[in-house]
Design a protein around this motif. Structure first.
Motif, PDB file in Angstrom:
ATOM      1  N   ARG A 199       2.701  -1.483   5.918  1.00  0.00           N
ATOM      2  CA  ARG A 199       1.934  -0.730   6.925  1.00  0.00           C
ATOM      3  C   ARG A 199       2.717   0.499   7.395  1.00  0.00           C
ATOM      4  N   THR A 200       3.999   0.325   7.647  1.00  0.00           N
ATOM      5  CA  THR A 200       4.831   1.432   8.105  1.00  0.00           C
ATOM      6  C   THR A 200       5.019   2.467   7.006  1.00  0.00           C
ATOM      7  N   MET A 201       5.296   2.004   5.801  1.00  0.00           N
ATOM      8  CA  MET A 201       5.537   2.920   4.683  1.00  0.00           C
ATOM      9  C   MET A 201       4.282   3.701   4.321  1.00  0.00           C
ATOM     10  N   ALA A 202       3.118   3.135   4.578  1.00  0.00           N
ATOM     11  CA  ALA A 202       1.863   3.845   4.283  1.00  0.00           C
ATOM     12  C   ALA A 202       1.790   5.151   5.068  1.00  0.00           C
ATOM     13  N   SER A 203       2.248   5.144   6.309  1.00  0.00           N
ATOM     14  CA  SER A 203       2.213   6.384   7.099  1.00  0.00           C
ATOM     15  C   SER A 203       3.207   7.407   6.541  1.00  0.00           C
ATOM     16  N   LEU A 204       4.305   6.926   5.979  1.00  0.00           N
ATOM     17  CA  LEU A 204       5.272   7.835   5.358  1.00  0.00           C
ATOM     18  C   LEU A 204       4.727   8.392   4.045  1.00  0.00           C
ATOM     19  N   ARG A 205       3.951   7.573   3.351  1.00  0.00           N
ATOM     20  CA  ARG A 205       3.316   8.049   2.109  1.00  0.00           C
ATOM     21  C   ARG A 205       2.318   9.150   2.431  1.00  0.00           C
ATOM     22  N   GLU A 206       1.530   8.963   3.471  1.00  0.00           N
ATOM     23  CA  GLU A 206       0.551   9.973   3.875  1.00  0.00           C
ATOM     24  C   GLU A 206       1.231  11.284   4.267  1.00  0.00           C
TER      25      GLU A 206
END
Length: 151
Positions: free
Chosen positions: A42-49
């Motif tokens: 969930r946290t890494m998804a925001s970094l991917r975006e």
């Protein structure tokens, strides 16, 4: 009061990613943080975006940095996390009738804005490469101390 440690945690994980030649799964990263892989995803998804990391699925999948450490600032990561609240204190009453409380609120709010602006400006100046250099210097010093034994 529980502090928001996401920025510190994510910076920790990103530097571990920099040390790897291959992708790291959410399971591997979760062990570095002592948390659940779902929290990592969930946290890494925001970094991917935000274009900081990329991800792959299936065999050989996982997370990797999408740009060099020199091109990722603490501010980039902070913003990718949704710009969490920096200060954990506030006004007793946001719309006071009392003129004294209005004066107190105004000064506290102004000082907090100034402090936040200063901190975020500094975050824009610090890259993950700076953190990596600090880590490597600490590692070298620790290794040197181990090689020579106690004084």
């Amino acid at each position: 009061m529980k502090l928001d440690s996401r920025l510190s945690s994510v910076l920790h994980v990103l530097l571990h990613l920099a040390e790897k030649d291959a992708r790291a799964t959410s399971e591997v990263l979760s062990r570095h943080l002592g948390t659940n892989p779902v929290v990592v995803r969930r946290t890494m998804a925001s970094l991917r975006e935000a274009g900081i990391v990329t991800s792959g699925r299936g065999q050989g999948g996982g997370w990797t940095l999408s740009r060099p450490l020199e091109r990722i600032t603490l501010r980039d990561v902070y913003d990718a996390l949704g710009a969490p609240t920096i200060f954990a204190f506030g006004n007793r009453n946001e719309t006071p009738v009392c003129l004294i409380e209005q004066a107190v609120n105004r000064e506290i709010a102004g000082a907090m804005r100034e402090a936040e602006d200063l901190l975020l400006t500094r975050f824009s100046e610090i890259t993950l490469a700076d953190l990596d250099r600090d880590f490597r210097a600490r590692w070298a010093a620790q290794s040197k101390d181990r090689d020579h034994g106690p004084l």
